[in-house]
Structure formats: C-alpha cells, structure tokens
Design a protein around this motif. Sequence first.
Motif, PDB file in Angstrom:
ATOM      1  N   VAL A  35      96.228  79.437  41.732  1.00  0.00           N
ATOM      2  CA  VAL A  35      97.535  79.401  41.850  1.00  0.00           C
ATOM      3  C   VAL A  35      97.985  78.505  40.647  1.00  0.00           C
ATOM      4  O   VAL A  35      97.047  77.632  40.185  1.00  0.00           O
ATOM      5  CB  VAL A  35      97.755  78.617  43.220  1.00  0.00           C
ATOM      6  CG1 VAL A  35      97.680  79.690  44.194  1.00  0.00           C
ATOM      7  CG2 VAL A  35      97.199  77.442  43.657  1.00  0.00           C
ATOM      8  N   ARG A  36      99.236  78.480  40.481  1.00  0.00           N
ATOM      9  CA  ARG A  36      99.602  77.564  39.131  1.00  0.00           C
ATOM     10  C   ARG A  36      99.592  76.052  39.729  1.00  0.00           C
ATOM     11  O   ARG A  36     100.120  75.629  40.782  1.00  0.00           O
ATOM     12  CB  ARG A  36     101.183  78.143  38.816  1.00  0.00           C
ATOM     13  CG  ARG A  36     101.198  79.519  38.623  1.00  0.00           C
ATOM     14  CD  ARG A  36     100.633  79.739  37.136  1.00  0.00           C
ATOM     15  NE  ARG A  36     100.859  81.051  36.904  1.00  0.00           N
ATOM     16  CZ  ARG A  36     100.410  82.174  37.231  1.00  0.00           C
ATOM     17  NH1 ARG A  36      99.276  82.355  37.920  1.00  0.00           N
ATOM     18  NH2 ARG A  36     100.950  83.499  36.800  1.00  0.00           N
ATOM     19  N   CYS A  74     105.329  83.995  38.809  1.00  0.00           N
ATOM     20  CA  CYS A  74     104.940  83.063  39.651  1.00  0.00           C
ATOM     21  C   CYS A  74     105.524  83.590  41.077  1.00  0.00           C
ATOM     22  O   CYS A  74     106.375  84.371  41.162  1.00  0.00           O
ATOM     23  CB  CYS A  74     105.245  81.590  39.402  1.00  0.00           C
ATOM     24  SG  CYS A  74     104.508  80.878  38.097  1.00  0.00           S
ATOM     25  N   ASP A 257     102.614  79.900  44.565  1.00  0.00           N
ATOM     26  CA  ASP A 257     102.368  79.159  43.448  1.00  0.00           C
ATOM     27  C   ASP A 257     103.290  77.789  43.694  1.00  0.00           C
ATOM     28  O   ASP A 257     102.999  76.597  43.332  1.00  0.00           O
ATOM     29  CB  ASP A 257     102.608  79.296  41.994  1.00  0.00           C
ATOM     30  CG  ASP A 257     101.720  80.638  41.734  1.00  0.00           C
ATOM     31  OD1 ASP A 257     100.694  80.611  41.530  1.00  0.00           O
ATOM     32  OD2 ASP A 257     102.290  81.779  41.757  1.00  0.00           O
ATOM     33  N   ALA A 272     104.638  72.368  43.090  1.00  0.00           N
ATOM     34  CA  ALA A 272     103.440  73.171  43.359  1.00  0.00           C
ATOM     35  C   ALA A 272     103.104  73.264  44.746  1.00  0.00           C
ATOM     36  O   ALA A 272     103.001  72.235  45.372  1.00  0.00           O
ATOM     37  CB  ALA A 272     102.690  72.562  42.288  1.00  0.00           C
TER      38      ALA A 272
END
Length: 294
Positions: A35-36, A74, A257, A272
């Motif tokens: 994930v970002r 995302c 994300d 996030a």
Amino acid sequence: MMTASAQHHTAAMPPDAKATDSLVRAPKLDQNRSVRTAQELKDARSKITVSNLDFFYGDHQALFDINLSVPERCVTAFIGPSGCGKSTFLRCLNRMNDMIEGTRVDGHIELGGHNLHGPKVDVVELRKRVGMVFQKSNPFPKTILENVTYGPKVAGLKDRAKLKEIAERCLQQAALWDEVKDRLNDSAFALSGGQQQRLCIARALATSPDVLLMDEPASALDPASTSRIEDLIFELKDRYTIVIVTHNMQQAARVSDQTAFFFQGELIEAGATNDLFTTPEKKQTEDYITGRFG
C-alpha cells in the motif's frame, strides 16, 4: 470556523471515552499487500480534488466544507457510521446526486483539473469517465455479453469483433472471464451474486473510465465472494483510481491506500491507511476505529 454540525460531535461521543496507548481493537492491516505510504500519497498526482464542498437535500445540509484530494491509481476508502454522508459524497464525484430533485452543491470538484460543474460538462460523458458500482448488483436483463458491451454500443460502436474484444478484456480485468467464457450468451441473472457484482464491475470498465466508484460493493456478498472483490479492487488500482465506501473497517484496512473518516457530514480526518488506523491525529477517529462509538 466551527460548522453547524461540529457542535453535535461532543454530545455524540461517549462521556467516559478515554484515549488508550495503543489501538488494540483497530482493524488489522494486511502486511502482504503493498500500500502507498503517506509520502507516496503526497507525491502522487491528484485525480480528484474537492474544495470547500457543501451539499444540501432541500433545506437540509448533509455535507459541510469537505476538502479532499483523491490520488491517482490508488484506493481511497470512506468510512464512518451510517448516515454520516460518505455515500452522498461519493455520488457527488460523478454527479449522481443531480438525479435527486432539490439537491444543491456549493464548492468545487475537479477531475483531472477540470471543474465537474462547469457549464460545458456533459454529465453522460462524465459518468463514463467516473464509473460506479452499487451496493446491490444490478445487471441488465440481457446476456452476459450484452451487459458488458452495453456502454460501448450506446457510444456508437458496432464492430462485433471490437465489442467482443472489449468484453473479453473487461471480464478478464474483473476476474470473471474464465468462469463465463463458454456462456457469454446466457442470461446475466444465471450468475451467482458475487459473479453478478463482478459483471457489473466489468460493465463499468467497458467505458474505459478514469475513476471507479464503489458504494459498499461487497456488503451483500458471502465471505468468499467478498474476498474475490477485495482482491479485484487491489489488482485494478494499477490501472484505475478507485474510491470505495465501506462500513467494514477491516475491509478498508485490507484494500485501501488512503482512508477518509466521515462523521455527521464532516470529513474528520483523511490520510494514509496505515497511519490513520495506527496513529490517528484526531481523537474522534481513534474512538470510532476502536469501537467506542458508531
């Protein structure tokens, strides 16, 4: 500036709620999925930018001064208790709320730098670019093939070979091709609930959208079908910007994300997913994700 709904927050919170050192009841994050990070989200190009958005159903204000950036490619998840405005906000992103009489939007929404409420916006074209998958699967009373090719046909495409090529590509992207490739002329209603939902995703993908909106896409499905939809969401983000509304915080933690927490029509916090579920900045967010209210 305090909004009209902000004064309700304190009253809605349990009076004896206390902060804890660790969010032991927070959803478990899936460490097997990439994930970002917060920095990656910050560096990502914004696909949708919302500024100072207010939304009204007649005289009732449902959303208050929403500001949010949705990063490109995302998955952004909207969480919050029932009636908090997350689905209303989702429908603002492709102007689905325009279909409800008496609604009004103040503020600004940009898709790829273009104002969604500009005078030259073609709403039909907008909804092709920003596709939507609803809570309950809603296949058309047509064959599997006709469901997927419906959008391109309406757009004027008549080449059968091209249409079949689009159908195969979209059914593969929706992880459904192997299950239906020998029955494309069967009724869509012959599919299971989970298959129907993936068919609806394939149908949305057939118009080549930039963004895919999903409103509780797995809430009516069994656990196995839910898992397949979640896997699909994670795979599709490499090609599409995805925004999902979910009541299931575990689901948000697994697939997204970025997570945005809504409460009483306000966006309380967005960030996030890893950060929001482990070290939220707002106590309201902590209280919600640890089960103290909602």
